[in-house]
Design an enzyme around this catalytic site. Structure first.
Site, mmCIF file in Angstrom:
data_model
loop_
_atom_site.group_PDB
_atom_site.id
_atom_site.type_symbol
_atom_site.label_atom_id
_atom_site.label_comp_id
_atom_site.label_asym_id
_atom_site.label_seq_id
_atom_site.Cartn_x
_atom_site.Cartn_y
_atom_site.Cartn_z
ATOM 1 N N TRP A 207 0.880 -1.234 -0.036
ATOM 2 C CA TRP A 207 -0.078 0.097 -0.048
ATOM 3 C C TRP A 207 0.702 1.308 0.161
ATOM 4 O O TRP A 207 0.289 2.421 -0.256
ATOM 5 C CB TRP A 207 -1.059 -0.077 1.021
ATOM 6 N N GLU B 278 12.274 1.845 -3.675
ATOM 7 C CA GLU B 278 11.910 3.219 -3.147
ATOM 8 C C GLU B 278 13.023 3.231 -1.807
ATOM 9 O O GLU B 278 13.216 4.309 -1.754
ATOM 10 C CB GLU B 278 10.610 3.435 -2.843
ATOM 11 N N SER C 185 3.599 -2.266 -11.990
ATOM 12 C CA SER C 185 2.293 -2.036 -12.772
ATOM 13 C C SER C 185 1.504 -3.174 -13.121
ATOM 14 O O SER C 185 1.161 -3.428 -14.288
ATOM 15 C CB SER C 185 2.899 -1.172 -14.377
ATOM 16 N N GLY D 272 1.462 -2.686 -6.344
ATOM 17 C CA GLY D 272 1.368 -1.322 -5.747
ATOM 18 C C GLY D 272 0.188 -0.806 -5.876
ATOM 19 O O GLY D 272 -0.787 -1.006 -5.302
ATOM 20 N N GLY D 273 -0.137 0.165 -6.806
ATOM 21 C CA GLY D 273 -1.272 0.905 -7.164
ATOM 22 C C GLY D 273 -2.538 -0.051 -7.396
ATOM 23 O O GLY D 273 -3.595 0.624 -6.866
#
Ligand code: PGA
Length: 250
Positions: free
Chosen positions: A10, A97, A212, A233-234
């Protein structure tokens, strides 16, 4: 046959309300026997609440990071033992990240991997190259170096209690997914590097793809022989799309 795993990362997104709604939506929709193992990794402050919401479901709880140290004067850090205390099963280690924005080098990532296992957590070890590295043909050198650093520190057998996630940096949050063949190539390389040291561990370790992944491309990527699911992720921020990605394992 390796079981597939779909884990939601998240990141630093949402609110308490969103975390509750998302966890509630996932547990409501996942069913008792999902076609893969499932985990979610909320931000630290929501671990407790999300963990309680997941308690009666097959969905595991994970965290996104942990401290190298076990306790002490490390203001702002969160130790592996604390995550275990809150019912975490997984912890993401070495996300790109963290490597790029917080200066986590291979040695620190290896130390975090060890810290996770000291507390019985299963590290999801992220590996991946930047666009520049891919374009200059050094993808395998980079991924190999990142993995070797952990094997040197923890030993190859430690990978028997870990998950690997190949996440090409150029594919994270960009909408630009690695093609199934590109993913397979790096996954097979990763597995062969491990097989050179221990064939049994290489055969059993789950290697996830991240970058992605969406409901529309998940099934194709997950069908590759060395892709054992995804780190999402997204598309993990909405129950519907996350559940659709889990269903793509079936
Ligand atoms: P993305 O993120 O699915 O939004 O590309 C993946 C990740 O960073 O783990």
């Amino acid at each position: 046959m390796r079981q597939k795993l779909v884990a939601g990362n998240w990141k630093m997104q949402g609110s308490r309300e969103m975390a509750e709604t998302l966890a509630g939506g996932i547990t409501a929709g996942i069913g008792e026997a999902p076609p893969c193992a499932v985990a979610v990794c909320p931000p630290y402050p929501y671990l407790d609440e999300v963990g309680k919401l997941l308690a009666a479901s097959p969905v595991e709880l994970g965290a996104q990071n942990l401290a190298v140290e076990d306790e002490g004067a490390y203001t702002g850090e969160v130790a592996g033992g604390m995550l275990a205390d809150f019912g975490c099963h997984f912890v993401i280690v070495g996300h790109s990240e963290r490597r790029a924005l917080y200066g986590e080098d291979d040695a620190m990532v290896a130390a975090k991997f060890l810290a996770a296992q000291r507390h019985g957590l299963v590290p999801i070890l992220c590996l991946g190259e930047t666009l520049e590295e891919r374009e200059s043909g050094v993808t395998e050198n980079v991924v190999g170096r990142q993995l070797e650093a952990v094997i040197a520190a923890a030993g190859v057998s430690a990978l028997g209690r870990a998950v690997i996630a190949y996440e090409p940096v150029w594919a994270i949050g960009t909408g630009r997914t690695a093609s199934p063949d590109q993913a397979q190539e790096v996954h097979a390389f990763t597995r062969s590097l491990i097989a050179n040291k221990d064939a049994k561990i290489a055969d059993s370790v789950q290697v996830l793809y991240g970058g992605s992944v969406k409901p529309a491309n998940a099934a194709e990527i997950f069908s590759m022989p060395d892709v054992d699911g995804g780190l999402i992720g997204g598309a993990s921020l909405e129950a519907e799309s996350f559940l659709a990605i889990c269903a793509a394992c079936g």
